[in-house]
Design a protein around this motif. Sequence first.
Motif, PDB file in Angstrom:
ATOM      1  N   ARG A   1       1.090  13.580  11.188  1.00 32.63           N
ATOM      2  CA  ARG A   1      -0.388  12.854  10.879  1.00 32.63           C
ATOM      3  C   ARG A   1      -1.105  11.514  11.106  1.00 32.63           C
ATOM      4  O   ARG A   1       0.458  10.445  10.839  1.00 32.63           O
TER       5      ARG A   1
ATOM      6  N   PHE B   1     -11.281  -1.836   0.994  1.00 38.18           N
ATOM      7  CA  PHE B   1      -9.951  -2.291  -0.629  1.00 38.18           C
ATOM      8  C   PHE B   1     -10.898  -3.386  -1.374  1.00 38.18           C
ATOM      9  O   PHE B   1     -10.139  -4.166  -2.236  1.00 38.18           O
TER      10      PHE B   1
ATOM     11  N   ASP C   1       1.354  -1.471  -0.521  1.00 37.91           N
ATOM     12  CA  ASP C   1       0.018  -0.552   0.327  1.00 37.91           C
ATOM     13  C   ASP C   1       0.813   1.587   0.073  1.00 37.91           C
ATOM     14  O   ASP C   1       0.669   2.307   0.626  1.00 37.91           O
TER      15      ASP C   1
ATOM     16  N   HIS D   1      -2.964  -0.001  12.159  1.00 39.03           N
ATOM     17  CA  HIS D   1      -2.250  -1.569  11.076  1.00 39.03           C
ATOM     18  C   HIS D   1      -1.085  -1.311  11.066  1.00 39.03           C
ATOM     19  O   HIS D   1      -0.168  -0.751  11.040  1.00 39.03           O
TER      20      HIS D   1
ATOM     21  N   ARG E   1      -5.884   5.592  -7.332  1.00 40.10           N
ATOM     22  CA  ARG E   1      -4.846   6.625  -6.424  1.00 40.10           C
ATOM     23  C   ARG E   1      -4.187   7.011  -6.825  1.00 40.10           C
ATOM     24  O   ARG E   1      -3.192   8.371  -7.103  1.00 40.10           O
TER      25      ARG E   1
ATOM     26  N   HIS F   1      -3.357  12.480  -1.233  1.00 40.26           N
ATOM     27  CA  HIS F   1      -3.046  11.484  -2.051  1.00 40.26           C
ATOM     28  C   HIS F   1      -3.796  10.105  -2.526  1.00 40.26           C
ATOM     29  O   HIS F   1      -3.731   8.997  -2.423  1.00 40.26           O
ATOM     30  N   ASP F   2      -4.917  10.319  -1.398  1.00 40.33           N
ATOM     31  CA  ASP F   2      -6.206   9.494  -1.940  1.00 40.33           C
ATOM     32  C   ASP F   2      -7.310  10.210  -2.494  1.00 40.33           C
ATOM     33  O   ASP F   2      -8.004   8.847  -2.613  1.00 40.33           O
TER      34      ASP F   2
ATOM     35  N   GLU G   1      -7.070  12.212  10.254  1.00 43.35           N
ATOM     36  CA  GLU G   1      -7.557  11.840   9.355  1.00 43.35           C
ATOM     37  C   GLU G   1      -8.793  10.438   9.647  1.00 43.35           C
ATOM     38  O   GLU G   1      -8.965   9.502  10.477  1.00 43.35           O
TER      39      GLU G   1
ATOM     40  N   ASP H   1      -3.087   8.582  10.752  1.00 44.78           N
ATOM     41  CA  ASP H   1      -3.301   7.277   9.513  1.00 44.78           C
ATOM     42  C   ASP H   1      -4.540   7.402   9.891  1.00 44.78           C
ATOM     43  O   ASP H   1      -5.232   6.429  11.472  1.00 44.78           O
TER      44      ASP H   1
END
Length: 538
Positions: free
Chosen positions: A200, A147, A62, A105, A400, A332-333, A271, A202
């Motif tokens: 940041r 996903f 990823d 994760h 993306r 970036h997403d 996020e 996630d």
Amino acid sequence: MQDNMMWWRGGVIYQIYPRSFLDSRGDGVGDLNGITEKLDYVASLNVDGIWLSPFFTSPMLDFGYDVSDYRDVDPMFGTLEDFKALLEKAHSLGLKVMIDQVISHTSDQHPWFQESRQNRTNPKADWFVWADPKPDGTPPNNWLSIFGGSAWTFDSRRQQYYLHNFLTSQPDVNFHHPEARQAQLDNMRFWLDLGVDGFRLDTVNFYFHDAELRDNPPVPKGEAKTLGAPEANPYTWQRHVYDLSRPENLDFLKDLRALMDEYPGTTTVGEIGDDNPLERMAEYTAGGDKLHMAYTFDLLNMPHSASYLREVIERFQRLAGDAWPCWATSNHDVVRSATRWGADEDPHAYPKVMLAVLFSLRGSVCLYQGEELGLPEADVPFERIQDPYGKVLWPEFKGRDGCRTPMPWTDGEQGGFSPVEPWLPMEARHLELAVSRQQDDPNATLNTVRALLAFRRSHPALFDGDLSLVDVGDDLLGFTRQKGDETLLCVFNLTGQEQQTTLPVEVASDLPVAHFTATRDGSTLTLPAYQAAFMQVA
Ligand code: GLC
């Protein structure tokens, strides 16, 4: 200028996607030394800091959001020494450095998971979310991976399923386990000790899951889906009641904040992808004892009219209290804003006025690399698609990669990004928008960004002043920003037609910002298409 400890409150954070910023080694992939080389450019934008997407050791399934060693740099990006040099250079330029922490994760290659999956009795057996199959062998409940497919994958050795909200190779850490939680905080401390200015975080609302593993209910027909995932994705057909945003998370965020408070002047931006994102943002950032800031997908999705923005602002103001948002229109997403919003508008003019809005909202800002150039989404042909998410839902959702292609520094070979073919193709349309082409053009988006951010810096009201919406008609967006003696009136025309309005407050003077034009006759303001006006209120 801001009190240095509070630099983040109203600060503008430039997001760098390391794979695609600058390749200093000639292997087609960007790296840390490439970033260091371009920090002068970043500082010239008048931003306050940077956020680096992950550069940690990773199998890159990823693209770094699958970490196998939280305390080291992936050789693809350089070394820990390179990171220290980057940090030093950034600080010497007055730039703060935030790094991405993907603690919800790990990669399945992380030693913790390698150990955990051995059997049900090892010391890390419960550091991940393991559960028995249903009697018919199917997964423990109906939770889905963003996903694609079930959020559960069967492991034949343990004869159990493990949870993953994303790829099967991104097992979910069990935050109900105190040692696992602490281990992640210790990993963060490692970087704080090295001198980073913040994180940041996630998927910050995904840390905990419902310990009883209850099924999520379906989304009632017609109900809005605000998670940030495309509608083609069945993930958006569930209400995410049990797999994310669990109440236990608030206590963990307090522990995380206690760690941050040991390092004054550091900050966090979380996020948030949630069914009720603004509510969650308010909850997570209010009170001064959890996150400093958070961003949602409210400005990272499709709607973009003045009335939509008014609705988001109003909704947030209603909930906010002392909460503190960090607004982003690209990252970036998601599809780059110049295309997502600009395609049905004027793709050259629209990004400028949208950036003017972004830099005037109450809150901090994340500005994504290339957004300052007004780059459109790149067209990545199917054979070059890298993003696993894109492969699953193609062609309905192309993933993306289109927002992750290399930065165009020049209009030469590979846009000056790399001497060789990059990992994702250089978009031909980006070359004419390259930094070298915009650098000396006062009307270019790049210089509009510089001017807007210089303007923001010189007006404390824009940093962290209060915001009140004002009525300037349906087609325009207008608000005041007020701090101490200073009240600014900001009006934006997001449409392709000239608009006229009667200003509802008395204006003392017009505040010119390069590129933007408007005419004011007493209380009558005329704004050409895609223009903004800034005024000092009497
Ligand atoms: C976040 C990241 C995204 C990543 C996902 C899983 O949403 O922004 O890029 O794929 O988390 O870590």
